[in-house]
Motif scaffolding. Structure first.
Motif, PDB file in Angstrom:
ATOM      1  N   PRO A  64       0.845  -1.206   0.000  1.00 16.29           N
ATOM      2  CA  PRO A  64       0.000   0.000   0.000  1.00 16.29           C
ATOM      3  C   PRO A  64       0.876   1.251   0.000  1.00 16.29           C
ATOM      4  CG  PRO A  64      -0.678  -1.519   1.730  1.00 16.29           C
ATOM      5  CD  PRO A  64       0.609  -2.047   1.164  1.00 16.29           C
ATOM      6  N   LEU A  76      -5.898  -0.820   3.802  1.00 16.24           N
ATOM      7  CA  LEU A  76      -5.111  -1.407   2.717  1.00 16.24           C
ATOM      8  C   LEU A  76      -4.082  -2.397   3.258  1.00 16.24           C
ATOM      9  CD1 LEU A  76      -4.505   1.695   0.396  1.00 16.24           C
ATOM     10  CD2 LEU A  76      -6.193  -0.139   0.141  1.00 16.24           C
ATOM     11  N   ARG A  80      -4.252  -6.420   2.460  1.00 15.83           N
ATOM     12  CA  ARG A  80      -3.099  -7.142   1.900  1.00 15.83           C
ATOM     13  C   ARG A  80      -2.764  -8.348   2.777  1.00 15.83           C
ATOM     14  NH1 ARG A  80       2.621  -6.925   2.234  1.00 15.83           N
ATOM     15  NH2 ARG A  80       3.622  -7.201   0.201  1.00 15.83           N
TER      16      ARG A  80
END
Length: 161
Positions: A64, A76, A80
Protein backbone atom coordinates in the motif's frame (compact mmCIF):
# COMPACT_ATOMS: atom_id res chain seq x y z
CA UNK A 1 -7.60 -40.12 17.90
CA UNK A 2 -10.53 -40.35 20.34
CA UNK A 3 -12.25 -37.27 18.91
CA UNK A 4 -12.08 -38.74 15.38
CA UNK A 5 -13.32 -42.10 16.67
CA UNK A 6 -16.46 -40.64 18.23
CA UNK A 7 -17.34 -38.86 14.95
CA UNK A 8 -18.03 -42.24 13.34
CA UNK A 9 -21.82 -42.78 13.50
CA UNK A 10 -21.25 -46.50 14.18
CA UNK A 11 -19.00 -45.90 17.19
CA UNK A 12 -20.01 -47.51 20.47
CA UNK A 13 -18.43 -44.64 22.44
CA UNK A 14 -20.48 -41.78 23.87
CA UNK A 15 -17.66 -39.31 24.49
CA UNK A 16 -13.89 -38.77 24.24
CA UNK A 17 -13.19 -40.35 27.63
CA UNK A 18 -15.04 -43.57 26.80
CA UNK A 19 -13.28 -43.67 23.40
CA UNK A 20 -9.87 -43.32 25.06
CA UNK A 21 -10.69 -46.14 27.50
CA UNK A 22 -12.01 -48.34 24.68
CA UNK A 23 -8.97 -47.74 22.46
CA UNK A 24 -6.65 -48.47 25.36
CA UNK A 25 -8.50 -51.68 26.25
CA UNK A 26 -8.60 -52.87 22.63
CA UNK A 27 -5.12 -51.87 21.40
CA UNK A 28 -3.11 -51.02 24.52
CA UNK A 29 -1.11 -47.83 25.07
CA UNK A 30 0.28 -47.82 21.52
CA UNK A 31 -3.28 -47.73 20.19
CA UNK A 32 -3.61 -44.21 21.58
CA UNK A 33 -0.76 -43.12 19.27
CA UNK A 34 -2.05 -44.85 16.12
CA UNK A 35 -2.25 -42.31 13.31
CA UNK A 36 0.29 -39.94 14.83
CA UNK A 37 2.73 -40.58 11.97
CA UNK A 38 0.15 -39.43 9.41
CA UNK A 39 -0.69 -36.46 11.64
CA UNK A 40 2.95 -35.36 11.69
CA UNK A 41 3.30 -36.02 7.95
CA UNK A 42 0.43 -33.60 7.31
CA UNK A 43 1.16 -30.92 9.91
CA UNK A 44 4.74 -30.12 8.95
CA UNK A 45 4.11 -29.65 5.20
CA UNK A 46 0.84 -27.81 5.90
CA UNK A 47 2.57 -25.10 7.92
CA UNK A 48 5.71 -25.04 5.77
CA UNK A 49 3.54 -24.52 2.67
CA UNK A 50 1.47 -21.84 4.35
CA UNK A 51 4.53 -19.91 5.54
CA UNK A 52 6.24 -20.27 2.16
CA UNK A 53 3.16 -18.91 0.36
CA UNK A 54 2.81 -16.07 2.87
CA UNK A 55 6.47 -15.09 2.38
CA UNK A 56 6.17 -15.47 -1.41
CA UNK A 57 3.16 -13.13 -1.47
CA UNK A 58 4.83 -10.74 0.97
CA UNK A 59 7.53 -10.16 -1.64
CA UNK A 60 5.22 -10.00 -4.66
CA UNK A 61 1.99 -8.29 -3.64
CA UNK A 62 2.10 -4.52 -4.14
CA UNK A 63 2.58 -2.63 -0.91
CA UNK A 64 0.00 0.00 0.00
CA UNK A 65 1.24 3.46 -0.86
CA UNK A 66 1.34 6.34 1.58
CA UNK A 67 2.47 9.96 1.46
CA UNK A 68 6.09 10.47 2.51
CA UNK A 69 6.63 9.94 6.22
CA UNK A 70 3.15 8.57 6.85
CA UNK A 71 1.78 5.10 7.41
CA UNK A 72 -0.27 3.59 4.59
CA UNK A 73 -4.04 3.45 5.18
CA UNK A 74 -4.81 0.73 7.69
CA UNK A 75 -7.57 -0.88 5.59
CA UNK A 76 -5.11 -1.41 2.72
CA UNK A 77 -2.50 -2.94 5.02
CA UNK A 78 -5.09 -5.25 6.59
CA UNK A 79 -6.54 -6.17 3.19
CA UNK A 80 -3.10 -7.14 1.90
CA UNK A 81 -2.51 -9.25 5.01
CA UNK A 82 -5.92 -10.91 4.61
CA UNK A 83 -5.13 -11.89 1.01
CA UNK A 84 -1.76 -13.39 2.02
CA UNK A 85 -3.34 -15.24 4.93
CA UNK A 86 -6.27 -16.70 2.99
CA UNK A 87 -4.17 -17.87 0.04
CA UNK A 88 -1.59 -19.42 2.39
CA UNK A 89 -4.30 -21.21 4.40
CA UNK A 90 -6.00 -22.64 1.32
CA UNK A 91 -2.67 -23.78 -0.17
CA UNK A 92 -1.64 -25.51 3.06
CA UNK A 93 -5.01 -27.21 3.45
CA UNK A 94 -5.26 -28.34 -0.18
CA UNK A 95 -1.73 -29.73 -0.31
CA UNK A 96 -2.17 -31.82 2.83
CA UNK A 97 -5.76 -32.96 2.27
CA UNK A 98 -4.66 -36.45 1.13
CA UNK A 99 -2.76 -36.86 4.40
CA UNK A 100 -5.89 -35.90 6.37
CA UNK A 101 -7.81 -38.59 4.47
CA UNK A 102 -5.07 -41.14 5.24
CA UNK A 103 -4.99 -40.24 8.93
CA UNK A 104 -8.76 -40.41 9.31
CA UNK A 105 -8.88 -43.73 7.47
CA UNK A 106 -6.14 -45.08 9.79
CA UNK A 107 -8.32 -44.19 12.77
CA UNK A 108 -11.36 -45.89 11.26
CA UNK A 109 -9.59 -49.08 10.12
CA UNK A 110 -6.60 -49.53 12.45
CA UNK A 111 -4.43 -50.15 9.36
CA UNK A 112 -0.90 -48.81 8.88
CA UNK A 113 -0.08 -45.84 6.62
CA UNK A 114 1.00 -48.10 3.75
CA UNK A 115 -2.02 -50.37 4.07
CA UNK A 116 -4.38 -47.40 4.12
CA UNK A 117 -2.81 -45.79 1.04
CA UNK A 118 -3.03 -49.10 -0.83
CA UNK A 119 -6.67 -49.58 0.23
CA UNK A 120 -7.67 -46.02 -0.69
CA UNK A 121 -5.94 -46.15 -4.07
CA UNK A 122 -7.51 -49.53 -4.86
CA UNK A 123 -11.00 -48.32 -3.90
CA UNK A 124 -10.97 -44.73 -5.15
CA UNK A 125 -7.91 -44.22 -7.34
CA UNK A 126 -6.32 -40.80 -6.95
CA UNK A 127 -9.80 -39.43 -6.16
CA UNK A 128 -9.18 -40.11 -2.48
CA UNK A 129 -6.82 -37.11 -2.49
CA UNK A 130 -9.78 -34.73 -2.88
CA UNK A 131 -12.15 -36.56 -0.53
CA UNK A 132 -13.53 -34.18 2.09
CA UNK A 133 -11.61 -31.18 0.79
CA UNK A 134 -14.62 -28.87 1.31
CA UNK A 135 -14.70 -29.63 5.03
CA UNK A 136 -10.93 -29.42 5.19
CA UNK A 137 -11.04 -25.88 3.85
CA UNK A 138 -13.07 -24.88 6.89
CA UNK A 139 -11.31 -27.10 9.42
CA UNK A 140 -7.75 -26.36 8.26
CA UNK A 141 -7.55 -23.33 5.95
CA UNK A 142 -9.52 -20.98 8.20
CA UNK A 143 -7.41 -21.58 11.36
CA UNK A 144 -4.17 -21.21 9.36
CA UNK A 145 -5.41 -17.99 7.76
CA UNK A 146 -6.49 -16.57 11.11
CA UNK A 147 -3.14 -17.49 12.69
CA UNK A 148 -1.14 -15.84 9.89
CA UNK A 149 -3.38 -12.76 9.83
CA UNK A 150 -3.18 -12.34 13.62
CA UNK A 151 0.61 -12.77 13.54
CA UNK A 152 0.94 -10.15 10.78
CA UNK A 153 -1.27 -7.79 12.77
CA UNK A 154 0.69 -8.26 16.02
CA UNK A 155 4.09 -7.94 14.32
CA UNK A 156 2.97 -4.77 12.55
CA UNK A 157 1.50 -3.34 15.77
CA UNK A 158 4.83 -3.93 17.51
CA UNK A 159 6.77 -2.09 14.76
CA UNK A 160 4.33 0.83 14.43
CA UNK A 161 4.67 1.88 18.07
Amino acid sequence: RASITIQDPATPYRNVRSALVGIYQKRGPLGLWHGTSAGVMKTVPKYCTAIYIKDFLEERLPRPEAPDGQEPPRHLVLGRSAVKSMVAGVAGAALTNPLDVIRNEMFKTDLSVGEVVTKLYREEGMGFCARGIQKNMVAVAVPIAITIFATDFLVRAQHVR
